[in-house]
Design an enzyme around this catalytic site. Structure first.
Site, PDB file in Angstrom:
ATOM      1  N   GLU A 135       0.822  -1.218   0.000  1.00  0.00           N
ATOM      2  CA  GLU A 135       0.000   0.000   0.000  1.00  0.00           C
ATOM      3  C   GLU A 135       0.852   1.263   0.000  1.00  0.00           C
ATOM      4  O   GLU A 135       0.486   2.281  -0.594  1.00  0.00           O
ATOM      5  CB  GLU A 135      -0.946  -0.002   1.206  1.00  0.00           C
ATOM      6  CG  GLU A 135      -2.164  -0.914   1.044  1.00  0.00           C
ATOM      7  CD  GLU A 135      -1.845  -2.386   1.246  1.00  0.00           C
ATOM      8  OE1 GLU A 135      -0.699  -2.708   1.615  1.00  0.00           O
ATOM      9  OE2 GLU A 135      -2.749  -3.216   1.026  1.00  0.00           O
ATOM     10  N   PHE A 143      -9.241  -2.801   1.127  1.00  0.00           N
ATOM     11  CA  PHE A 143     -10.100  -2.316   2.207  1.00  0.00           C
ATOM     12  C   PHE A 143      -9.479  -1.027   2.732  1.00  0.00           C
ATOM     13  O   PHE A 143      -8.250  -0.927   2.809  1.00  0.00           O
ATOM     14  CB  PHE A 143     -10.186  -3.341   3.354  1.00  0.00           C
ATOM     15  CG  PHE A 143     -10.996  -4.559   3.010  1.00  0.00           C
ATOM     16  CD1 PHE A 143     -12.326  -4.658   3.379  1.00  0.00           C
ATOM     17  CD2 PHE A 143     -10.428  -5.609   2.292  1.00  0.00           C
ATOM     18  CE1 PHE A 143     -13.076  -5.778   3.041  1.00  0.00           C
ATOM     19  CE2 PHE A 143     -11.171  -6.728   1.948  1.00  0.00           C
ATOM     20  CZ  PHE A 143     -12.508  -6.821   2.322  1.00  0.00           C
ATOM     21  N   ALA A 144     -10.329  -0.092   3.120  1.00  0.00           N
ATOM     22  CA  ALA A 144      -9.815   1.192   3.618  1.00  0.00           C
ATOM     23  C   ALA A 144      -8.894   0.984   4.817  1.00  0.00           C
ATOM     24  O   ALA A 144      -7.957   1.750   5.042  1.00  0.00           O
ATOM     25  CB  ALA A 144     -10.968   2.102   4.011  1.00  0.00           C
ATOM     26  N   PHE A 192      -6.554  -0.874   5.211  1.00  0.00           N
ATOM     27  CA  PHE A 192      -5.144  -1.049   4.848  1.00  0.00           C
ATOM     28  C   PHE A 192      -4.492   0.262   4.409  1.00  0.00           C
ATOM     29  O   PHE A 192      -3.292   0.311   4.162  1.00  0.00           O
ATOM     30  CB  PHE A 192      -5.006  -2.118   3.753  1.00  0.00           C
ATOM     31  CG  PHE A 192      -5.609  -3.429   4.171  1.00  0.00           C
ATOM     32  CD1 PHE A 192      -5.292  -3.975   5.403  1.00  0.00           C
ATOM     33  CD2 PHE A 192      -6.516  -4.100   3.367  1.00  0.00           C
ATOM     34  CE1 PHE A 192      -5.866  -5.165   5.819  1.00  0.00           C
ATOM     35  CE2 PHE A 192      -7.094  -5.290   3.770  1.00  0.00           C
ATOM     36  CZ  PHE A 192      -6.766  -5.820   5.006  1.00  0.00           C
ATOM     37  N   HIS A 198     -11.601  -5.031   8.622  1.00  0.00           N
ATOM     38  CA  HIS A 198     -12.258  -4.928   7.314  1.00  0.00           C
ATOM     39  C   HIS A 198     -13.519  -4.089   7.406  1.00  0.00           C
ATOM     40  O   HIS A 198     -14.472  -4.311   6.672  1.00  0.00           O
ATOM     41  CB  HIS A 198     -12.599  -6.321   6.765  1.00  0.00           C
ATOM     42  CG  HIS A 198     -11.393  -7.148   6.435  1.00  0.00           C
ATOM     43  ND1 HIS A 198     -10.621  -7.753   7.399  1.00  0.00           N
ATOM     44  CD2 HIS A 198     -10.811  -7.445   5.256  1.00  0.00           C
ATOM     45  CE1 HIS A 198      -9.624  -8.396   6.821  1.00  0.00           C
ATOM     46  NE2 HIS A 198      -9.706  -8.222   5.517  1.00  0.00           N
TER      47      HIS A 198
END
Ligand code: TPP
Lengths: 339, 335
Positions: free
Chosen positions: B69, B92-93, B95, B136
């Site tokens: 990321e 997923f946000a 991360f 998540h």
């Protein structure tokens, strides 16, 4: 790993140009150190003393259309890639005329000379590796990386920065994309005060090259000819489309981490293992008849004049004015207007 | 969660489809745009299928990324400096924490520090769903809005999923695009981009007009607020004005202040955590700039102050809903 034979095939003209950048960088760095002691700088000074041979050898092979992401000790490489000494003093003095207009300082300038693009360094070590990879990916998407003489991206990093997660992620991505990235690792034995044995456990940093799908090379970072030969091979290979390249040079930081640091943690033993690349280069070139005493004196003289002129102009220029700032971080007009 | 349609018929466009439609049009019409993220290419099309079919149409511009990321974001920043418009997808946000540095220190500071722009969009699937658990389910606007230089948007409707994404990709500043995972498949609307109207990015929308209490929310929680407003109107004759922020940074404080001036009461509802964050910002703005209009203490409703639980029963207790919004409005109105 390939260690390039020291027997140099580098033309004398290039060796002299390289020496010139080394000297100019040293003169500018020394001036910054003095200004720091005089409390005349807006912040600290971070010097590349002892690393000029490697840094200039990187910058000298770059050309318009290339990307350079320098780190803190790359004055020589920046100059070789076309940076105007005026920008150095403007930024270090925090002048409004500088690239960062006093909003950011010293080594954070990202100067563009024509299409010679220097990325503006953020402090977070390792972060510039993915940014350089992204710039190259952008060039590929624009169709600029076709053929066997493509632009390259060069990112500079230290033995300390190589431990950062961002560096790992960026190197891995560069390998996957097989981009013309040249990673110039200055192993100056120190990450601030931390010795190599607390920064990495592999035998040699260049061992990582293979792990990322890079071609790895090493050189003696105090030997200008070795630096020129090795960086030259790496840049040429990248341009030919042979994928990412890593050069790890061994050298020693001959200054504090910044000028605020007395580097008292450097043991005499460590100090004794490394010479200063600049006098070493001067001696070699003199011994081989490439330059004489008068020629050297002229180079130093010119460098002092360039540095002095740049300093004088920058220091005569205005400082930023808080009242003239718009204090808005957005560029988009509709977001700036407060809606 | 209240949905515009319970059983989307064939002609209805789902929230996720609106995102995919916008991505496809951006790729088609703007050669600077490319997509980069985990598992988004090939025939797979992403963990939530937002990019399904796009790699087939644009094979060189929809690229799979490794689990990196930090590098994905740094690569977007570098590419933006080369004049491209990268749209990166986080699986997923949650991360995005790995990319925090690149977002807040690199992308967000670029223009102010250097004068260069950094146009890029980071797409973040946000929000809780039963069984999602601590890693998540998160909302991330609390920490990303804190940093100057980032635009943070959170569409709650199908039309906004489409239009705000288009706006984000033409913005010269880095945009964090928070798309709600629950809405992906559960929200559908009769949507035709050629006919639909939309407000510009940065403006809040009044989704329901009312005179008794202003209810501010965004993302998935807008639908709970609308459901609460319906119940309050039907059962208590309380008319709520429901504001959907759409964009959290910059914050459209004017629309909130004007509404509070009409209603005299404020409830802010979010599924984010209670400490600090956007709710605190709104309450601070209203308390300092609309104090004279307030007939009751401004209130906020947030998730509980723990990590987001896994078990559906725990999740339901942790997650605000229409009933709790309605209860807080009642309390505020009867103050
Ligand atoms: C992510 C991050 N952590 C800590 C620092 C503080 N810091 C600045 S330079 C430095 C040492 C860097 O060592 P190295 O990468 O070997 O480069 P050198 O200074 O030796 O040239 C540290 C720890 C930083 N800039 N970034």
């Amino acid at each position: 790993m390939r260690t390039v034979p020291v027997a140099s095939t580098v033309p004398d003209e290039l060796r002299l140009a390289h020496l010139r950048w080394m000297i100019l960088a040293r003169v500018i760095d020394d001036r910054l150190a003095t200004l720091y002691k005089q409390n005349a700088l807006a912040g600290s000074a971070f010097l590349g003393r002892g690393q000029e041979a490697l840094s200039a050898a990187g910058g000298i092979y770059l050309r318009p259309g290339d990307i350079f992401a320098p780190m803190i000790r790359d004055q020589a490489g920046r100059l070789a890639f076309g940076e105007d000494p005026l920008d150095v003093f403007r930024t270090c003095l925090g002048r409004r005329t500088g690239n960062t207009r006093g909003r950011d300082g010293n080594v954070h300038r990202g100067v563009h000379v024509g299409d010679r693009r220097q990325l503006a360094f953020i402090s977070h070590l390792g972060a510039m590796v993915p940014a350089t990879v992204g710039a190259l990916l952008g060039k590929r998407l624009k169709g600029e990386l076709r053929g066997t003489d493509t632009p390259v991206g060069m990112v500079s990093i230290g033995d300390g920065g190589m431990a950062a997660g961002a560096a790992h992620e960026g190197l891995n991505a560069a390998g996957i994309e097989r981009l013309p990235l040249v990673v110039m690792v200055a192993n100056n034995q120190l990450s601030y005060s931390t010795y190599n044995d607390r920064s990495f456990a592999c035998r040699h940093l260049v061992d990582r090259a293979a792990a990322y799908g890079f071609t790895g090379r090493t050189c003696d970072g105090t030997d200008a000819d070795a630096c020129l030969a090795t960086m030259g091979l790496a840049v040429a290979a990248a341009r030919r489309g042979e994928g990412p390249q890593m050069v790890v040079a061994e050298l020693l930081r001959l200054a504090g981490h910044g000028e605020h640091d007395d580097a008292s943690y450097v043991t005499p033993e460590l100090r004794s293992r490394f010479g200063d690349c600049l006098p070493l280069t001067e001696r070699t070139l003199k011994n081989q008849g490439v330059i004489d005493e008068a020629g050297l004196a002229k180079l130093w003289d010119e460098a002092r004049q360039i540095s002095q002129r740049a300093y004088e102009q920058a220091s005569s220029e205005p400082e930023p004015d808080p009242a003239q700032e718009d204090w808005c971080a957005y560029s988009a007009r509709n977001l700036r207007s407060g809606l | 969660m209240r949905l515009q349609r319970q059983e989307p018929a064939e002609r209805l466009v789902k929230y996720l489809e609106a995102i995919r439609l916008a991505l496809g049009e951006l790729l088609e019409h703007d050669p600077r745009v490319f997509l980069y993220g985990q598992d988004i290419a090939g025939t797979f099309g992403g963990a939530f299928k937002a990019t399904k079919g796009l790699a087939e149409r644009f094979p060189t511009r929809v690229l799979n990324a490794p689990i990196s990321e930090d590098a994905i974001t740094g690569i977007a920043i570098g590419a933006a400096q080369e004049g491209l418009v990268p749209i990166i997808e986080f699986q997923f946000a949650d991360f995005a924490s790995i990319a925090f540095n690149q977002l807040v220190n690199h992308a967000a500071t670029m223009h102010w520090r250097t004068g260069q722009t950094c146009p890029m969009v980071a797409r973040l699937p946000v929000g809780g769903t039963p069984g999602g658990g601590p890693f998540h389910s998160q909302m991330v606007e609390g920490w990303l809005t804190h940093h100057p230089g980032l635009v943070v948007v959170a569409p709650s409707t199908v039309a906004d999923a489409y239009f705000l994404l288009k706006d984000a990709a033409t913005c010269t500043d880095p945009v964090v695009f928070c798309e709600h995972k629950y809405l992906y498949y559960h929200l559908a609307a009769d949507f035709d981009p050629r006919r639909a109207e939309h407000l510009p990015m940065g403006r809040a929308a009044i989704r329901r007009s009312g005179t008794d209490c202003t209810v501010v929310s965004w993302s998935g929680m807008v639908h709970e607020a609308l459901k609460a407003a319906e119940v309050l109107a039907g059962e208590h004759e309380i008319e709520c004005e429901v504001i959907d922020l759409r964009c959290l940074r910059p914050l459209d404080a004017d629309t909130i202040l004007e509404s509070v001036a009409r209603t005299g009461r404020l409830v802010v509802a979010t599924e984010s955590w209670p400490f600090g964050g956007v709710t605190a910002e709104i309450l601070a703005v209203v308390a300092s700039e609309a104090f004279q209009h307030l007939d009751a203490p401004p209130q906020r409703l947030a998730a509980l102050d723990t990590p987001i639980p896994f078990h559906p029963a725990l999740f339901a207790a942790h997650h605000p809903d229409a009933a709790r919004i309605a209860a807080l409005v009642l309390e505020t109105v009867s103050f």
